[in-house]
Write a protein that holds these residues in place. Structure first.
Motif, PDB file in Angstrom:
ATOM      1  N   LYS A 505     -36.707   5.215  -2.128  1.00 14.71           N
ATOM      2  CA  LYS A 505     -37.972   4.482  -2.038  1.00 14.71           C
ATOM      3  C   LYS A 505     -38.743   5.035  -0.841  1.00 14.71           C
ATOM      4  N   PRO A 506     -40.063   5.044  -0.884  1.00 15.47           N
ATOM      5  CA  PRO A 506     -40.838   5.492   0.277  1.00 15.47           C
ATOM      6  C   PRO A 506     -40.612   4.549   1.462  1.00 15.47           C
ATOM      7  N   VAL A 507     -40.408   5.123   2.638  1.00 13.78           N
ATOM      8  CA  VAL A 507     -40.214   4.337   3.858  1.00 13.78           C
ATOM      9  C   VAL A 507     -41.343   4.692   4.831  1.00 13.78           C
ATOM     10  N   ALA A 611     -45.254   5.716  -9.431  1.00 19.27           N
ATOM     11  CA  ALA A 611     -44.083   5.370 -10.242  1.00 19.27           C
ATOM     12  C   ALA A 611     -42.813   5.459  -9.401  1.00 19.27           C
ATOM     13  N   PRO A 612     -41.972   4.421  -9.412  1.00 15.26           N
ATOM     14  CA  PRO A 612     -40.777   4.391  -8.553  1.00 15.26           C
ATOM     15  C   PRO A 612     -39.823   5.564  -8.735  1.00 15.26           C
ATOM     16  N   ILE A 613     -39.501   5.918  -9.983  1.00 13.38           N
ATOM     17  CA  ILE A 613     -38.548   7.012 -10.200  1.00 13.38           C
ATOM     18  C   ILE A 613     -39.152   8.335  -9.764  1.00 13.38           C
ATOM     19  N   SER A 614     -40.435   8.496 -10.045  1.00 13.00           N
ATOM     20  CA  SER A 614     -41.128   9.704  -9.619  1.00 13.00           C
ATOM     21  C   SER A 614     -41.099   9.852  -8.107  1.00 13.00           C
ATOM     22  N   LYS A 619     -39.338  12.488  -3.235  1.00 18.39           N
ATOM     23  CA  LYS A 619     -38.812  12.348  -1.874  1.00 18.39           C
ATOM     24  C   LYS A 619     -37.563  13.202  -1.684  1.00 18.39           C
ATOM     25  N   ARG A 620     -36.670  13.164  -2.653  1.00 19.50           N
ATOM     26  CA  ARG A 620     -35.437  13.927  -2.555  1.00 19.50           C
ATOM     27  C   ARG A 620     -35.692  15.423  -2.560  1.00 19.50           C
ATOM     28  N   LEU A 621     -36.609  15.868  -3.429  1.00 17.64           N
ATOM     29  CA  LEU A 621     -36.907  17.297  -3.525  1.00 17.64           C
ATOM     30  C   LEU A 621     -37.554  17.828  -2.254  1.00 17.64           C
TER      31      LEU A 621
END
Length: 668
Positions: A505-507, A611-614, A619-621
């Motif tokens: 999730k964005p922090v 979109a949450p999954i996006s 973020k991970r990439l």
């Protein structure tokens, strides 16, 4: 305890307890009275002479004046108005709902007090003792209501120390134990349940074998007090063990060892030289002479006297051993013992946290050697260590602790807001939201709690109050006892902050004041940094002889480049929020008066539009993009794009775009 019962008690504690009687206005008594009054309770404080009561009230007034000056309380006069001093025992206890006895540690005195109180107090009044050594069961038998009698062991000074041991006597009811736990929470302290009435309870009991080892080293002529203290102080402790004995009182240690020799094992019998020191009135600081000469204020200990004739880890091993024995006896859980030791002794790690680093085999082997060397059975390894079952004990304790923890936090706050936004607030405004080991633990728990929380789409981290996001590590609140402890403390911070980057999730870091040292390191591990115009950022560690050890040297380079990172970390200088924005360390700066509104609008915009999954995959990439070769990163990117193609959110996003409408993402 079932959740339903706990909720009832939370609601009823202030209905059940309105007036607290504190018996004794001395060092502990006046502090306990002050703490209860600060929490909003009506307090009667009683001592046997007016001069004792007056002295206690004067100390309370001085303390409250300082707290008011520092902004920790609103009004000293308001708190004082809730404290009624008296020398009349009947007046003190007749309307009390709770009695906390803090009279001298003499059985005859306590017996006389409790027999009188038992006749004067209301039938439903709860009795507690602040004794640090005596069995609660024995004291309860001086009354006609042992089921309503328990221990409330505060630590000195009560105003500052957060730990309170809540001790069950053999006949203490569950209702009284549960109510007292909630009472301790209501006065802003941390309760630890002692479920079996053993000499020394938790903190003093865990320390006791280390005192025996200390005396044995001296008795056998292995090392002098100065050699021991110089060796231990080299590890970062402000005082060596012999200096600490002098500081607290040689007679205190002597009496404690005498008591333990009678109630636990003859191995605790104090050596002759200690008895002779007490008889000669060489009691340490209070008489000017003990193991050291205190006539010039404080002994000067020659650090060059440090020796390899002793191993400081031996003290840790005998404490771990005693902690394991307490769990085996059913006194407390491993987690509660760790909490008690950390809070009661201002240590960064508890005995079981340290035990995990060394392992049962190494600890048991060394304990066998110590038992043989000094002829002390109390040093022999506990059954759990001897059988190599430490991991099983820790797992069982962890399961029980997780059930008890529920959603409670003491140093942070979790606030669920509308629109999928959750605020994580560092909640220590009186200490500029500095980061203690407990704060790290609670941030870690909060991340776990929010990781798969479908209602949370964006996390905003900020600091309580308007002075600081976080001023860094709480250097005054913890004592690092060994270089290995400090290493592990840094690793722990790195791991916790890394989880901020990894949570799907964005922090957002809402920097609402000072962001220094570890505070800036938290912010740097967030995905987006928003700052007040008046905020100040910096890494002051170099001026303290340490370094930014919670990923600061590594994260800073990735965010601002080597040149800027060198400038900030090597000089320890502080920069403004606007300068940080120019460097790329901060994403946006907002005016102070609109800061909170702007941050919430920013977070709300992300939560509504993205979109949450996006977001999780992007973020991970991006975080991995700087760590792997380009071809590997591109391959991961293609894989992630393929995963998103199969989601409901992707179809909703494209459909909403075509119909010129706002997408309604569901995280599926």
């Amino acid at each position: 305890m079932p959740r339903r019962v706990k909720q009832v008690i939370n609601m009823d504690v202030r209905e059940r307890i309105k007036t607290v009687a504190v018996l004794g206005a001395g060092l502990m008594g006046h502090g306990i009275a002050e703490v209860c009054a600060m929490a909003g309770y009506n307090v009667t404080m009683r001592d046997i002479k007016q001069e004792f009561v007056d002295r206690g009230m004067n100390m309370i007034k001085e303390s409250l004046a300082k707290l008011e000056q520092k902004g920790k309380i609103k009004s000293a006069e308001e708190v004082l108005s809730r404290i009624k001093p008296t020398v009349d025992l009947e007046e003190a206890v007749k309307d009390a709902d709770l009695v906390i006895e803090a009279v001298p540690e003499v059985v005859e005195i306590k017996k006389q007090v409790w027999e009188e109180v038992d006749k004067l107090a209301k039938p439903d009044c709860i009795f507690t003792s602040n004794t640090s050594t005596m069995r609660i069961t024995m004291l309860a038998d001086f009354t006609s209501r042992p089921e309503k009698f328990a221990g409330l062991h505060f630590f000195n000074p009560p105003v500052l120390m957060r730990l309170v041991e809540v001790i069950r006597g053999e006949k203490t009811s569950d209702e009284v134990m549960d109510l007292l736990v909630e009472f301790v929470k209501s006065i802003g302290k941390t309760p630890v349940r002692v479920e079996k009435d053993v000499p020394g309870f938790i903190v003093n009991r865990v320390q006791a074998p280390a005192s025996v080892l200390l005396m044995a080293i001296l008795e056998k002529g292995i090392a002098t007090p100065e050699e021991v203290d110089a060796t231990v102080r080299r590890l970062g402790l402000p005082m060596g063990p012999f200096e600490l004995v002098d500081y607290t009182g040689v007679d205190i240690l002597y009496n404690a060892l005498k008591y333990y020799a009678q109630t636990i094992s003859p191995d605790y019998e104090p050596p002759k030289f200690l008895e002779e020191m007490v008889k000669a009135n060489k009691l340490g600081r209070k008489t000017g002479q003990g193991f050291y000469d205190w006539s010039k204020g404080r002994p000067q200990i020659d650090s060059s006297k440090a020796t390899d004739k002793i191993n400081p880890m031996d003290f840790t091993f005998v404490e771990i051993n005693e902690a394991v024995k307490l769990v085996e006896m059913g006194v407390a859980t491993p987690q509660d013992i760790d909490t008690a030791i950390k809070l009661g002794l201002n240590r960064p790690f508890g005995p079981f946290e340290l035990a995990k680093q060394f392992g049962a085999e190494q600890i048991a082997k060394r304990l066998e050697e110590l038992a043989k060397q000094f002829g002390k059975k109390i040093f022999e390894p506990a059954k759990t260590l001897k059988e190599g079952k430490l991991e099983e004990l820790l797992k069982a304790g962890k399961a029980e602790a997780e059930e008890k923890k529920e959603d409670e936090f003491k140093t942070i706050k979790i606030e669920k807001l509308d629109g999928g936004i959750t605020k994580l607030v560092l909640n220590r405004p009186d200490r500029l939201n500095t980061i203690s080991p407990e704060v790290l633990d609670e941030i870690d728990r909060a991340i776990t709690q929010l990781w798969n929380d479908k209602d949370t789409r964006v996390i905003v981290i900020t600091g309580a109050g308007d002075r600081a996001f976080s001023a860094g590590a709480d250097l005054g609140g913890s004592i690092i006892t060994h270089p290995f402890d400090f290493l592990e403390h840094n690793r722990k911070g790195e791991r916790v902050f890394t989880r901020l980057r990894e949570i799907p999730k964005p922090v957002i870091a809402a920097i609402n004041g000072y962001a220094l040292g570890g505070g800036l390191e938290i912010a740097m591990n967030c995905d987006i940094r928003l700052a007040k115009k008046s905020a100040v950022l910096g890494l002051p560690e170099v001026g303290l002889g340490i370094l930014p050890g919670w990923s600061g040297t590594q994260r800073l380079v990735k965010l601002v480049g080597i040149s800027r990172a060198m400038q900030l970390a090597l000089t320890g200088e502080r920069i403004t929020a606007e300068e940080a924005e120019r460097w790329g360390l901060v994403n946006k700066v907002f005016d102070d008066d609109k800061f909170e509104e702007e941050v919430m609008n920013y977070a709300k915009n992300i939560a509504e539009r993205c979109a949450p999954i996006s977001m999780a995959l992007i973020k991970r990439l991006i975080n991995k993009g700087g760590e792997v070769p380009m071809d590997i990163g591109l391959e991961w990117e293609c894989t992630a794009a393929g995963l998103l193609f199969a989601t409901e959110d992707m179809r909703e996003g494209i459909s909403a775009f075509l119909r010129k409408d706002k997408p309604q993402f569901k995280g599926r």
